[in-house]
Design a protein around this motif. Sequence first.
Motif, PDB file in Angstrom:
ATOM      1  N   PHE A  11      35.679  42.137  28.538  1.00  0.00           N
ATOM      2  CA  PHE A  11      35.964  41.135  29.606  1.00  0.00           C
ATOM      3  C   PHE A  11      36.744  42.005  30.513  1.00  0.00           C
ATOM      4  CE2 PHE A  11      35.647  38.636  25.648  1.00  0.00           C
ATOM      5  CZ  PHE A  11      35.235  37.525  25.931  1.00  0.00           C
ATOM      6  N   VAL A  12      36.245  41.974  31.705  1.00  0.00           N
ATOM      7  CA  VAL A  12      36.997  42.541  32.965  1.00  0.00           C
ATOM      8  C   VAL A  12      37.354  41.422  33.967  1.00  0.00           C
ATOM      9  CG1 VAL A  12      36.622  44.346  34.785  1.00  0.00           C
ATOM     10  CG2 VAL A  12      35.288  44.707  32.498  1.00  0.00           C
ATOM     11  N   GLY A  13      38.670  41.653  34.397  1.00  0.00           N
ATOM     12  CA  GLY A  13      39.314  40.770  35.354  1.00  0.00           C
ATOM     13  C   GLY A  13      38.545  40.808  36.743  1.00  0.00           C
ATOM     14  N   GLU A  14      39.032  42.184  37.116  1.00  0.00           N
ATOM     15  CA  GLU A  14      38.801  42.512  38.728  1.00  0.00           C
ATOM     16  C   GLU A  14      38.316  44.075  38.633  1.00  0.00           C
ATOM     17  OE1 GLU A  14      42.270  42.145  40.963  1.00  0.00           O
ATOM     18  OE2 GLU A  14      42.264  39.967  40.839  1.00  0.00           O
ATOM     19  N   SER A  15      36.972  44.135  38.676  1.00  0.00           N
ATOM     20  CA  SER A  15      36.241  45.297  38.473  1.00  0.00           C
ATOM     21  C   SER A  15      36.465  46.244  39.961  1.00  0.00           C
ATOM     22  CB  SER A  15      34.933  45.330  38.227  1.00  0.00           C
ATOM     23  OG  SER A  15      34.074  44.887  39.212  1.00  0.00           O
ATOM     24  N   ARG A  16      35.808  47.496  39.883  1.00  0.00           N
ATOM     25  CA  ARG A  16      35.700  48.083  41.129  1.00  0.00           C
ATOM     26  C   ARG A  16      34.628  47.611  42.054  1.00  0.00           C
ATOM     27  NH1 ARG A  16      33.811  52.597  40.597  1.00  0.00           N
ATOM     28  NH2 ARG A  16      33.346  52.789  38.474  1.00  0.00           N
ATOM     29  N   ASN A  17      33.847  46.519  41.707  1.00  0.00           N
ATOM     30  CA  ASN A  17      33.158  45.963  42.464  1.00  0.00           C
ATOM     31  C   ASN A  17      33.768  44.965  43.565  1.00  0.00           C
ATOM     32  OD1 ASN A  17      31.208  44.475  44.033  1.00  0.00           O
ATOM     33  ND2 ASN A  17      29.967  43.923  42.279  1.00  0.00           N
ATOM     34  N   GLN A  33      45.640  46.787  44.810  1.00  0.00           N
ATOM     35  CA  GLN A  33      46.171  46.160  46.199  1.00  0.00           C
ATOM     36  C   GLN A  33      44.881  46.189  47.204  1.00  0.00           C
ATOM     37  OE1 GLN A  33      48.631  47.845  44.567  1.00  0.00           O
ATOM     38  NE2 GLN A  33      48.791  45.944  43.675  1.00  0.00           N
ATOM     39  N   LYS A  34      43.846  46.609  46.851  1.00  0.00           N
ATOM     40  CA  LYS A  34      42.489  46.557  47.959  1.00  0.00           C
ATOM     41  C   LYS A  34      41.887  45.107  48.241  1.00  0.00           C
ATOM     42  CE  LYS A  34      40.894  51.385  46.876  1.00  0.00           C
ATOM     43  NZ  LYS A  34      39.816  52.114  46.451  1.00  0.00           N
ATOM     44  N   PRO A  35      41.410  44.907  49.475  1.00  0.00           N
ATOM     45  CA  PRO A  35      41.062  43.640  49.772  1.00  0.00           C
ATOM     46  C   PRO A  35      39.687  43.315  48.905  1.00  0.00           C
ATOM     47  CG  PRO A  35      41.308  44.807  51.790  1.00  0.00           C
ATOM     48  CD  PRO A  35      41.556  45.870  50.515  1.00  0.00           C
ATOM     49  N   ARG A  36      39.305  42.386  48.404  1.00  0.00           N
ATOM     50  CA  ARG A  36      38.117  41.951  47.458  1.00  0.00           C
ATOM     51  C   ARG A  36      38.044  40.623  47.682  1.00  0.00           C
ATOM     52  NH1 ARG A  36      38.576  44.112  42.446  1.00  0.00           N
ATOM     53  NH2 ARG A  36      37.084  42.675  41.716  1.00  0.00           N
ATOM     54  N   TYR A  43      36.228  33.559  50.357  1.00  0.00           N
ATOM     55  CA  TYR A  43      37.720  33.940  49.870  1.00  0.00           C
ATOM     56  C   TYR A  43      37.577  35.389  49.732  1.00  0.00           C
ATOM     57  CZ  TYR A  43      37.773  28.743  48.841  1.00  0.00           C
ATOM     58  OH  TYR A  43      37.240  27.504  49.095  1.00  0.00           O
ATOM     59  N   VAL A  44      38.867  35.831  50.302  1.00  0.00           N
ATOM     60  CA  VAL A  44      39.074  37.381  50.305  1.00  0.00           C
ATOM     61  C   VAL A  44      40.510  37.258  49.960  1.00  0.00           C
ATOM     62  CG1 VAL A  44      39.018  39.420  51.584  1.00  0.00           C
ATOM     63  CG2 VAL A  44      37.145  37.876  51.648  1.00  0.00           C
ATOM     64  N   GLY A  45      40.876  38.162  49.128  1.00  0.00           N
ATOM     65  CA  GLY A  45      42.318  38.565  48.662  1.00  0.00           C
ATOM     66  C   GLY A  45      42.528  40.109  48.465  1.00  0.00           C
ATOM     67  N   THR A  46      43.748  40.014  47.939  1.00  0.00           N
ATOM     68  CA  THR A  46      44.285  41.463  47.465  1.00  0.00           C
ATOM     69  C   THR A  46      44.201  41.657  45.989  1.00  0.00           C
ATOM     70  OG1 THR A  46      45.906  41.656  49.234  1.00  0.00           O
ATOM     71  CG2 THR A  46      46.108  43.060  47.343  1.00  0.00           C
ATOM     72  N   GLY A  47      43.546  42.584  45.446  1.00  0.00           N
ATOM     73  CA  GLY A  47      43.210  42.884  44.114  1.00  0.00           C
ATOM     74  C   GLY A  47      44.717  43.217  43.343  1.00  0.00           C
TER      75      GLY A  47
END
Length: 1383
Positions: A831-837, A855-858, A847-851
């Motif tokens: 299970f991966v919450g916020e990947s490098r994709n 803290q990169k936009p995603r 919807y776009v926000g900060t990881g």
Amino acid sequence: MYATDSRGHSPAFLQPQNGNSRHSSGYVPGKVVPLRPPPPPKSQASAKFTSVRREDRATFAFSPEEQQAQRESQKQKRHKNTFICFAITSFSFFIALAIILGISSKYAPDENCPDQNPRLRNWDPGQDSAKQVVIKEGDMLRLTSDATVHSIVIQDGGLLVFGDNKDGSRNITLRTHYILIQDGGALHIGAEKCRYKSKATITLYGKSDEGESMPIFGKKFIGVEAGGTLELHGARKTSWTLLARTLNSSGLPFGSYTFEKDFSRGLNVRVIDQDTAKILESERFDTHEYHNESRRLQEFLRFQDPGRIVAIAVGDSAAKSLLQGTIQMIQERLGSELIRGLGYRQAWALVGVIDGGSTSCNESVRNYENHSSGGKALAQREFYTVDGQKFSVTAYSEWIEGVSLSGFRVEVVDGVKLNLLDDVSSWKSGDQIVVASTDYSMYQAEEFTLLPCSECSHFQVKVKETPQFLHMGEIIDGVDMRAEVGILTRNIVIQGEVEDSCYAENQCQFFDYDTFGGHVMIMKNFTSVHLSYVELKRMGQQQMGRYPVHFHLCGDVDYKGGYRHATFVDGLSIHHSFSRCITVHGTNGLLIKDTIGFDTLGHCFFLEDGIEQRNTLFHNLGLLTKPGTLLPTDRNNSMCTTMRDKVFGNYIPVPATDCMAVSTFWIAHPNNNLINNAAAGSQDAGIWYLFHKEPTGESTGLQLLAKPELTPLGIFYNNRVHSNFKAGLFIDKGVKTTNSSAADPREYLCLDNSARFRPHQDANPEKPRVAALIDRLIAFKNNDNGGWVRGGDIIVQNSAFADNGIGLTFASDGSFPSDEGSSQEVSESLFVGESRNYGFQGGQNKYVGTGGIDQKPRTLPRNRTFPIRGFQIYDGPIHLTRSTFKKYVPTPDRYSSAIGFLMKNSWQITPRNNISLVKFGPHVSLNVFFGKPGPWFEDCELDGDKNSIFHDIDGSVTGYKDAYVGRMDNYLIRHPSCVNVTKWNAVICSGTYAQVYVQTWSTQNLSMTITRDEYPSHPMVLRGINQKAAFPQYQPVVMLEKGYTIHWNGPAPRTTFLYLVNFNKNDWIRVGLCYPSNTSFQVTFGYLQRQNGSLSKIEEYEPVHSLEELQRKQSERKFYFDSSTGLLFLYLKAKSHRHGHSYCSSQGCERVKIQAATDSKDISNCMAKAYPQYYRKPSVVKRMPAMLTGLCQGCGTRQVVFTSDPHKSYLPVQFQSPDKAETQRGDPSVISVNGTDFTFRSAGVLLLVVDPCSVPFRLTEKKVFPLADISRMEEYLKTGIPPRSIVLLSTRGEIKPLNISHLLVPLGLAKPAHLYDKGSTIFLGFSGNFKPSWTKLFTSPAGQGLGVLEQFIPLQLDEYGCPRATTVRRRDLELLKQASKAH
């Protein structure tokens, strides 16, 4: 029509074994008998001719002498004639033989090719839209040219074959309203063993409001009735594959660049990285007004690295203060010849290369006259990135009617190259392809046209259009997120001819385009139907039964149905469809393989009536599945509420529960097989399994031998689901199987929540359960759920979930007592919450926000504040084991947790939820989160919210072995030694736990308060599962061996049932229920039998006179009523054993019934009287374990990578590249290969050489080149690396003289890279004749590191030249074979 009588002769084609006794005169898959001369004709004409000659000979008379003389003369003539005839015959024979041999050598008839049947005659019906063609017995036609007719009926042995050429040069288009293939008729275009080479197109034309409609089939169709044959076999192509390298938006790693501005005075300058086309610097120098600006430009150019691309454009004017030194700098470093003569307001543009000389410079100048430059001063040059992508840099300057404009463009030219996983040499220039979205919006799928590409390998293509979105081509964080790439073009095309816009009664309120396409419909008892590598576009109609490919009530179409050659569709391309892709309706045993469904309306791969079984869907791709109007489940929100003609009365459908279920794979019966499929973007679900209570549609009334919800699941292996809005995989619900009525006004076949999947052996609920196995599911970028799975027993294993709103949700079969108890398990999963994709804005990504990690936009699922969860518990029991969680880090906007619970949950939840052997990566801040009041969670006050709990069996979640984790404010489960974890909103406790199921009769809107005697100041108020129900239900989780009191917010219920749920033998609690003091009771015990609702072993409770007496006799059926406090006390103690996951004992469900008699209507809340009288000091029944230390051994999944090609081995490689500050702090540089770390701490280069043919991996050489010895590396790269090697290189510290870029070209770079003055350099290369797509170069500016980079390198590829010692096991092919045998 041409007619021959072939009876009594050997047929040119063998007879099919299935179907009507009438047979097609044309086809058996795989064999055509050899060419043979026809027998001599025996027509009436030839017989008449013979008789006339005999009569002539009998007409004249001669004398004997004359007759003798004539005989001698005739004898001589005969000898002479015999000689002449012999000579002529011999000559003719040799001439004919030569001709035949010549023809044979050029184009020998192929016995497998239907168009080479010697009995065919060429047919050219011309262009006549009124001609109604009937091809009947004896008509065997070869279509050789374009034709337009009104209609074609093929019947009674008639045969129509499309002509072909060996060189594939024919291009035949047949336009017709319809083709109807009836008993004995056949249509052939190619064959399995003789694929069609030319281009064949069948265009179905006509409008919905014109012309007659044929019975059953309607309009614009190819129809196959009983006894008909349809065989279409186009040229083979790789149907679809995956990207092997990320396709960037605009085709460049950092995107394209466009800039234009008016009156930007001076010299506008852009510096571009020659390796990546990235804009490095953007400056303006006002050399018109200021000398200092000219000096600043001079210094700016002085310090640029050699090889950098520089673009300059004049805005307004730039010459007035341009100093001589600056002019000289531009001449020397950029090779300009025009800068010296630059005048006032002259338009000038330059593109050059630092220190590249005049040959690298392109520049242009235009004079300023009458407020205009008379056109652009335009400079342009073309370059290549290190990955081989061609791009151009353009600068321009001009005056237009007194307005100065200057600008720049950096963009790809001559197409964008795609690197693909499989051999696509069968794809040709001009073909259309589609690349799937790899983000939350399915609308990021893009179509492209292939260009010629002589330099492309078999694994590459070049496309004409510029990509608008980012499409991943990598395995990211261990999850295969490579975009699917499908070929849409085929050389056999069936297409609908459509109008420019919507018209007539074609749902124009929802569609602004014509949706009345063609359709193909196959009926029961056909003789032979096989479709392969056919393109179907603009097919389907927004009418029931009109789909691109429709098997309609065909029954068994494999060996079980008597078909020697099982029916299949293979390699179809169905795109821009107006209603579904392939409909399997009342049909069993069909194989659907390698088929693409793209941009379609309504469920795509559609199993219709809930009786379809044994069908196999193998390696199919569906994407961009959009809503349609046909069924409630096809519809979106607006369609659902607008289309109300089939509901009862004034009922307004509820979109979320009645509709909104459109799915790429709609599987209406579990006994079907899904292997290697991809659902790459649907408005609602990727794959939806639903369960019909009874057959629907035209199958209504058929008796099912087994209920779908009880039937074991077919094969589910290696499927991938992504970019879907509601869920990737959805296993739940059914459809309404009754017409709308006053009792239930909803539309027939709307979604229904009554079905529950509970598979048993032989679909018999009296036999053991058979666990449904979901093996190898990859789910990513689904907005809501990667997977929603309800029912039991169900096992999910070897699966990966990444970047979903919620990774996986388990929901139970149902609720006690209707559910007997089952289990769900997930194991060996990631299970991966916020990947490098990080995604890409566009399509429908709102919807776009900060990881949370970097803290990169995603892009984000659902909403910027939506709480992300990896594994979600609804009720249970579940078992989560041997799984790994990565990258769950909250942000100020949202919570993100590895494990969570269904929000706003009014349902029951069981303490039998078990978690063990799980692993949390370093970037997991919340192992578990129980929610808090606020957005999305609301007040967190529903019954399920309060009772959330699970058992941490081994301490891998909490660090406390054999502990239970519940919500922090739940005092029913606490004791004094429990541990609070505030950031989880959780409490960790030891103990044993069960549930009490409380049911009351005829007491709507009644809330129950339950209080533990040890914590009277912390009662739990339960609203009930459904407050409006006639029989409210409450199910608190309780700690065993404790006392509780129960109170009400209204009059005490007259009838109350207490069930012991998840109690093992001798487990007990004491309860005191609040009643008015004048109440009398009848209390009984019995075992409820779930199957029939009967009671057994009924016993009466007897009263005792004190609580002490009750305590002494707690194992007996006794109760005590304390009239002073109003509490009726009794012990709930289990007498029988409970097995497995059953809620109840093996004897039945132990139930206590309390019948209360009172005339009081007062509120029954005894809290004030009960406490402190019955207060007990909190105590620990089961001691709290010590906190574990050290790493969890054996925790987490053993698999590092989850791919859609599991038969391949991938080598995980990770680089840790610290920046300057981290290096000075002593942080190491690391190359990790398959978990083995190779560390270096001194400035220099670490180089590893790995054998690409060994699994898991074999290091053949490790080289460290210190800073002082860097020059030795050049020689090693030239001569030291053996062929067929993986090369891994990482630098540490700033190495300015790293002159190895030209040596990296043989290892995979497209050109020498700029490696001067880099902070860090990382390279992955390959030494050998093959250039794999995974070769990459990463660099960072001086002083910066690259952080952590992870790559997955495929091993043992044939292209490496690896020796094949053993055959690679293909589990997918084994399962396909197994499924075929099971048919």
